[in-house]
Design a protein around this motif. Structure first.
Motif, mmCIF file in Angstrom:
data_model
loop_
_atom_site.group_PDB
_atom_site.id
_atom_site.type_symbol
_atom_site.label_atom_id
_atom_site.label_comp_id
_atom_site.label_asym_id
_atom_site.label_seq_id
_atom_site.Cartn_x
_atom_site.Cartn_y
_atom_site.Cartn_z
ATOM 1 N N ILE A 30 -36.027 3.272 -17.876
ATOM 2 C CA ILE A 30 -36.436 4.176 -18.649
ATOM 3 C C ILE A 30 -37.613 4.695 -19.105
ATOM 4 O O ILE A 30 -38.178 4.573 -19.398
ATOM 5 N N THR A 107 -29.989 5.373 -25.207
ATOM 6 C CA THR A 107 -29.933 5.900 -23.265
ATOM 7 C C THR A 107 -28.623 5.667 -22.698
ATOM 8 O O THR A 107 -27.349 5.821 -23.608
ATOM 9 N N GLU A 108 -27.866 5.953 -21.832
ATOM 10 C CA GLU A 108 -29.103 6.541 -21.358
ATOM 11 C C GLU A 108 -28.686 8.348 -21.190
ATOM 12 O O GLU A 108 -27.204 8.943 -20.846
ATOM 13 N N HIS A 110 -28.508 10.909 -19.662
ATOM 14 C CA HIS A 110 -27.419 12.418 -19.499
ATOM 15 C C HIS A 110 -26.364 11.383 -18.956
ATOM 16 O O HIS A 110 -25.089 11.969 -18.722
ATOM 17 N N SER A 136 -33.856 8.517 -20.760
ATOM 18 C CA SER A 136 -32.832 8.371 -19.284
ATOM 19 C C SER A 136 -34.152 8.001 -17.469
ATOM 20 O O SER A 136 -35.533 7.599 -18.386
ATOM 21 N N SER A 141 -32.723 14.077 -15.413
ATOM 22 C CA SER A 141 -31.677 13.867 -15.355
ATOM 23 C C SER A 141 -31.846 13.821 -17.512
ATOM 24 O O SER A 141 -30.721 14.388 -17.818
ATOM 25 N N ARG A 142 -32.043 13.293 -17.814
ATOM 26 C CA ARG A 142 -32.836 13.458 -19.557
ATOM 27 C C ARG A 142 -32.870 15.162 -19.778
ATOM 28 O O ARG A 142 -31.780 15.479 -20.885
#
Length: 183
Positions: A30, A107-108, A110, A136, A141-142
């Motif tokens: 991460i 997490t994650e 996304h 993420s 992606s986050r």
């Protein structure tokens, strides 16, 4: 002037905190994992001090391992899951639906955080995601997760927003203790 909080505020009497899949084998990949864990710890410590119910989820704990030790030591209520969305796990859902706004971190962002938030929202629950306590592997992606969550009406907040809304006032006995967590 009224002393009643507006209905959109996060209140200790109307919140639940969920730490999603903060497990060491996931954390290793991460982006900004240390900050995610630290911010999750701030949320959990404050929630416990102020009486907000707290739980954690663990994706495939037999294969990936348990919640990371610093959080596991503080969160005895943990739900193992096979679905990416905890909203599809009956035991977790029964707990989460117990009332109020469900705040998600972990997490994650996304995958499991996103799918859990969208699943809870689709079931009619009020849902918030704590942005600076969600991570993420890739920053893009986050960010995509936050964009999608916003488009679906999920409240996006920060750790400090949550802590100060839970506190409501500076003259509470817990104020200085929570302030030390922030600084």
């Amino acid at each position: 002037m009224t002393d009643t909080a507006p209905p959109q505020w996060l209140l200790t009497t109307d919140s639940r905190l969920v730490i999603i899949d903060v497990q060491d084998r996931l954390l290793a990949a991460i982006d900004g994992a240390d900050a995610v864990v630290e911010n999750c710890l701030k949320l959990v410590r404050t929630a416990q001090r102020l009486g907000v119910p707290v739980a954690a989820t663990e994706q495939n704990p037999a294969g990936i391992g348990p919640t990371t030790a610093p959080l596991a030591a503080l969160i005895p209520l943990r739900f193992g899951k096979v679905h990416f969305s905890a909203a599809r796990q009956g035991d977790f859902l029964a707990w989460a639906a117990g009332g109020g706004t469900v705040l998600l971190a972990g997490t994650e962002a996304h995958v499991c955080v996103l799918q859990t938030a969208l699943g809870l929202k689709a079931l009619g629950l009020r849902v918030g995601v704590v942005m600076d306590a969600a991570g993420s592997r890739q920053p893009a992606s986050r960010q995509a997760a936050f964009d999608r969550l916003r488009a679906h009406g999920v409240e996006l907040v920060t750790v400090e927003m949550v802590l100060f809304e839970w506190l409501e006032r500076y003259d509470r006995p817990e104020f200085r203790e929570v302030l030390r967590l922030i600084k």
